[in-house]
Scaffold this motif. Structure first.
Motif, PDB file in Angstrom:
ATOM      1  N   CYS A  59       0.853  -1.192   0.000  1.00 47.90           N
ATOM      2  CA  CYS A  59       0.000   0.000   0.000  1.00 47.90           C
ATOM      3  C   CYS A  59       0.895   1.251   0.000  1.00 47.90           C
ATOM      4  O   CYS A  59       1.864   1.325   0.744  1.00 47.90           O
ATOM      5  CB  CYS A  59      -0.895  -0.009   1.235  1.00 47.90           C
ATOM      6  N   CYS A  62       0.226   2.794   3.848  1.00 48.35           N
ATOM      7  CA  CYS A  62       0.561   2.087   5.093  1.00 48.35           C
ATOM      8  C   CYS A  62       1.576   0.969   4.906  1.00 48.35           C
ATOM      9  O   CYS A  62       2.017   0.382   5.881  1.00 48.35           O
ATOM     10  CB  CYS A  62      -0.697   1.543   5.765  1.00 48.35           C
ATOM     11  N   CYS A  71      -4.751   0.818   0.174  1.00 50.48           N
ATOM     12  CA  CYS A  71      -5.627  -0.223   0.720  1.00 50.48           C
ATOM     13  C   CYS A  71      -6.942   0.368   1.228  1.00 50.48           C
ATOM     14  O   CYS A  71      -7.064   1.584   1.414  1.00 50.48           O
ATOM     15  CB  CYS A  71      -4.923  -0.988   1.827  1.00 50.48           C
ATOM     16  N   CYS A  74      -6.824   2.476   4.551  1.00 48.11           N
ATOM     17  CA  CYS A  74      -6.270   3.824   4.394  1.00 48.11           C
ATOM     18  C   CYS A  74      -7.264   4.764   3.714  1.00 48.11           C
ATOM     19  O   CYS A  74      -7.211   5.972   3.911  1.00 48.11           O
ATOM     20  CB  CYS A  74      -4.969   3.776   3.601  1.00 48.11           C
TER      21      CYS A  74
END
Ligand SMILES: [Zn+2]
Lengths: 202, 237
Positions: A59, A62, A71, A74
């Motif tokens: 991602c 993150c 993702c 997030c």
């Protein structure tokens, strides 16, 4: 292995050894199991592996595994972007999620600093974390690395790095487990809980 | 000499690394047997009771037994009295361990070095002083027999407070006519202060640091310590 196996069988056994905790003996057992008793399962495993390898990436925000650029977590509007929790692995992140005690966002290091294993800050690629923290929304970073020496070393390095940029940094607490009876707590934990005791609010 | 059984041996864990499917190799520094490599069987299984005890910078008591080449860890017991290291002290602890892993030969007893190590860790818990690092480096060189000439120069003459010296590894300080430029140039005052473990004066402590760094680099055979690299990165933040 001095036994003469067909090449493709040896290759399979050899490939299985890349799994953590799997040595030659287990690898051989797994290979025979897949080929002899569960050919369907083997097919599925092969396809799933190839699929995951092509579909998954880190991602952009993150660093955990995701199929999209960013993702779902997030992107969720329900999460509070002001607190960012730093963990060592995706498994640790899942544990934090299970607590239902945290509604902020995460950053997954995918490792830790371990000087004696040759794992320094450089290998962790912390530029991505710094970029993430500089998004203008994050106000506090919670360091939730393990309470091992390596986790502590990582937390120290990160706190120095982030404090130098004027970001508020905190560390998850440690001590007696919930429902823990002193009689059964290991002495190391008890000693540290005593050293890190805190005043009782009136 | 200790093939057979050892019990209740005071020790510190220097490092552990995975071995076979569920085990660990434990590099320990023990009081009476020096550095030993022990196999901790099953220590990597989830919830292994021994796992949390095999933590560096904490005094433990170990029991092991062995036939042939492999020593097997039988028991580890928590001793206590040493607060966990955190922050800068933790990286300094790693520095000590990296030195020991590189310079301490296996199964060679060094009780005085063991005591110096234990004392250094206790002092680290109260905050790291540069002097503690220098004291440990000095103990390491002296105990491992690398030799460190501080009070007599290479010609056997007593070191003079006001003199300048070029420290030659394996030979000792060689008197210079005036202050030199090499990293191994050191004042007589600093040599004598190092001999006395007197680190009150910052300038002399800095000279001692430079000498120790050069000596460590020499005995490490050009290998750069990972901890040294991280110290640098931390300083540059
Ligand atoms: Zn994400």
């Amino acid at each position: 292995m001095s036994v003469h196996n067909p090449g493709s069988l040896d290759a399979l056994i050899d490939a299985l050894k890349c799994l953590p905790g799997v040595g030659p003996k287990s690898a051989q057992r797994m290979a025979y199991h897949l080929l002899q008793r569960d050919r369907k399962g083997a097919q599925k495993l092969g396809e799933a592996l190839l699929n995951a390898l092509t579909a998954l990436r880190h991602c952009a925000r993150c660093n955990t595994f995701t199929e999209a650029e960013v993702c779902e977590r997030c992107l969720s509007p329900k999460r509070d972007g002001k607190t960012l929790c730093v963990v060592e692995t995706p498994v640790d992140m899942n544990m934090m999620e299970q607590t239902l005690a945290f509604n902020g966002l995460y950053y997954v290091l995918m490792g830790r600093i371990s000087p004696l294993d040759g794992q320094g800050p450089t290998q962790l690629g912390l530029d991505k974390l710094l970029q993430r923290v500089d998004d203008g929304v994050v106000e506090e970073v919670i360091l939730a690395t393990n309470y091992t020496n390596e986790g502590e070393a990582t937390a120290h390095y990160l706190s120095e790095l982030l404090k130098a940029r004027g970001i508020k940094v905190s560390r998850i607490a440690r001590g007696i487990p919930v429902g823990g009876e002193l009689e059964y707590v290991d002495p190391g934990t008890l000693a540290q809980a005593l050293r890190e005791r805190r005043g009782v609010e009136r | 000499m200790h093939r057979g059984k050892v019990d209740g041996q005071p020790a510190y864990i220097l490092h552990t690394y995975p071995f076979r499917e569920t085990s660990l190799i434990v590099e320990a520094f023990s009081r009476d047997f020096g550095r030993v490599a022990l196999v901790a069987r099953g220590a990597r299984r989830p919830r292994s009771p021994i796992r949390g005890l095999l933590m560096a910078f904490q005094p433990v008591e170990l029991a092991w037994s062995g036939k042939g080449e492999v020593l097997t860890l039988m028991k580890a017991e928590w001793v206590g009295g040493q607060p966990l290291l955190g922050g800068h002290a933790l990286f300094c602890g790693y520095y000590l361990n990296e030195l020991l892993l590189n310079l301490l030969p296996r199964e060679d007893a060094h009780e005085r070095l063991f005591l110096a190590y234990a004392q250094t860790l206790r002092r680290f818990a109260e905050g790291v002083q540069e002097a503690d690092l220098r004291r440990f480096e000095k103990a390491l060189l002296q105990e491992l027999g690398y030799g460190l000439w501080l009070t007599e120069d290479a010609d056997g003459k007593p070191v003079a407070e006001e003199g300048w010296y070029a420290y030659e590894i394996e030979r000792g300080p060689v008197r210079l006519a005036r202050q030199g430029q090499s990293p191994l140039c050191i004042s007589g005052r600093a040599l004598l202060a190092l001999a006395r473990d007197d680190f009150a004066e910052p300038r002399l402590l800095a000279e001692a640091k430079q000498l120790m760094r050069a000596l460590m680099a020499h005995y490490l055979g050009g290998e750069t310590l990972e901890t040294r690299r991280i110290f640098k990165e931390l300083q540059e933040l």
